[in-house]
Enzyme design. Sequence first.
Site, PDB file in Angstrom:
ATOM      1  N   THR A 114       0.926  -1.469   0.093  1.00 40.39           N
ATOM      2  CA  THR A 114       0.201   0.427   0.183  1.00 40.39           C
ATOM      3  C   THR A 114       0.791   1.705  -0.066  1.00 40.39           C
ATOM      4  O   THR A 114       0.491   2.259  -0.287  1.00 40.39           O
ATOM      5  CB  THR A 114      -1.307   0.161   1.224  1.00 40.39           C
ATOM      6  OG1 THR A 114      -0.152  -0.247   2.181  1.00 40.39           O
ATOM      7  CG2 THR A 114      -1.731  -1.107   0.726  1.00 40.39           C
ATOM      8  N   ASP A 119       5.610  -6.898   2.404  1.00 43.42           N
ATOM      9  CA  ASP A 119       4.595  -7.430   1.479  1.00 43.42           C
ATOM     10  C   ASP A 119       5.455  -7.665  -0.128  1.00 43.42           C
ATOM     11  O   ASP A 119       6.732  -6.924  -0.330  1.00 43.42           O
ATOM     12  CB  ASP A 119       3.843  -6.626   0.799  1.00 43.42           C
ATOM     13  CG  ASP A 119       2.757  -6.747   0.755  1.00 43.42           C
ATOM     14  OD1 ASP A 119       2.027  -7.945   1.555  1.00 43.42           O
ATOM     15  OD2 ASP A 119       2.038  -5.750   1.444  1.00 43.42           O
ATOM     16  N   LYS A 147       4.714 -10.906   3.765  1.00 41.83           N
ATOM     17  CA  LYS A 147       3.395 -11.960   2.972  1.00 41.83           C
ATOM     18  C   LYS A 147       3.378 -11.905   1.288  1.00 41.83           C
ATOM     19  O   LYS A 147       3.439 -10.481   0.721  1.00 41.83           O
ATOM     20  CB  LYS A 147       2.603 -10.400   3.151  1.00 41.83           C
ATOM     21  CG  LYS A 147       1.022 -10.531   3.326  1.00 41.83           C
ATOM     22  CD  LYS A 147       0.168  -9.532   3.955  1.00 41.83           C
ATOM     23  CE  LYS A 147      -0.482  -7.807   3.362  1.00 41.83           C
ATOM     24  NZ  LYS A 147      -0.802  -8.001   2.462  1.00 41.83           N
ATOM     25  N   GLU A 160      -8.871 -10.052   4.070  1.00 37.70           N
ATOM     26  CA  GLU A 160      -9.140  -8.443   3.670  1.00 37.70           C
ATOM     27  C   GLU A 160     -10.705  -8.006   2.837  1.00 37.70           C
ATOM     28  O   GLU A 160     -11.074  -9.382   2.143  1.00 37.70           O
ATOM     29  CB  GLU A 160      -8.628  -7.759   2.713  1.00 37.70           C
ATOM     30  CG  GLU A 160      -8.963  -6.574   2.196  1.00 37.70           C
ATOM     31  CD  GLU A 160      -7.555  -5.743   1.641  1.00 37.70           C
ATOM     32  OE1 GLU A 160      -6.403  -6.068   1.771  1.00 37.70           O
ATOM     33  OE2 GLU A 160      -7.601  -4.781   1.099  1.00 37.70           O
TER      34      GLU A 160
END
Length: 269
Positions: A53, A91, A121, A186
């Site tokens: 993000t 990530d 992740k 999510e």
Amino acid sequence: MTESEKRKSRITTRTLQRMRDRGERITMLTAYDFPTAKILDEAGVDVLLVGDTVGMVVQGHSTTLPVTMDQMIYHAEMVGRAAEHAMVVVDLPFPDGQLDLLHSVRCGARVLKETQCHAVKLEGGAEQAERIEAMVGAGIPVMAHIGLRPQNIHVEGGYRLQRDIERLVADAKAAEAAGAFTVLIECVPSEAAAAITDAVKVPTIGIGAGRDVSGQVLVTHDILGLTSGYTPKFTRLFADVGNTIREAAKSYCDEVKAASFPSDAESFE
Ligand code: KIV
């Protein structure tokens, strides 16, 4: 804090499992830089996520897709250096988590070797089982990310609530069987998150997944009012830091223009 004190108080995969087993909720927030990571660590956040993000809330892109592995390493280095207590998860960006297995293992190894972070992740569930197994086999702890997968935005045609409970449960179970230490879920209905949490023994961390999970994660910029424009339904503004910065910058401009900054006390003789 000495290295040995840090080791003793560090949140690890085992700590998270113990927390899940005794029903203690896990907290996780995103961090991309040293000062923010230090503050979040001092506040007692259990897990810091160097999320892709960063592409949206820091770099100003409209998706996470442009973020590169080198950029993730750059941010992970800063966060890893700052965190004394939290576990730090990084990530794997697009397409490093989708190319051949060996490439993903190498990227995961870079995270552990070049930063002081502890896990990666990976977006995906059942279709990523082989990759998760290969990474865990190489000594790289993996958090699986199921439900809405932002790296899959163009296949899905947008960011959508994921309602297929059977598929979600199968994804979580496959990730767990492959060795994932946690499953991040999510944007799914609360009922689906509860079913997933019941179906696996590893901790589940939700974002837009209701309360029936082992822990929660949010994007720090969202909870601090540092994003402009769209904010998802599932986030909450915990402090309006964006407005505080705006007001401080305005005061600075006013004081400079009025020649009241710097004062004598702020100047050298
Ligand atoms: O990249 C990220 O910050 C994430 C969160 C949305 C959980 O995956």
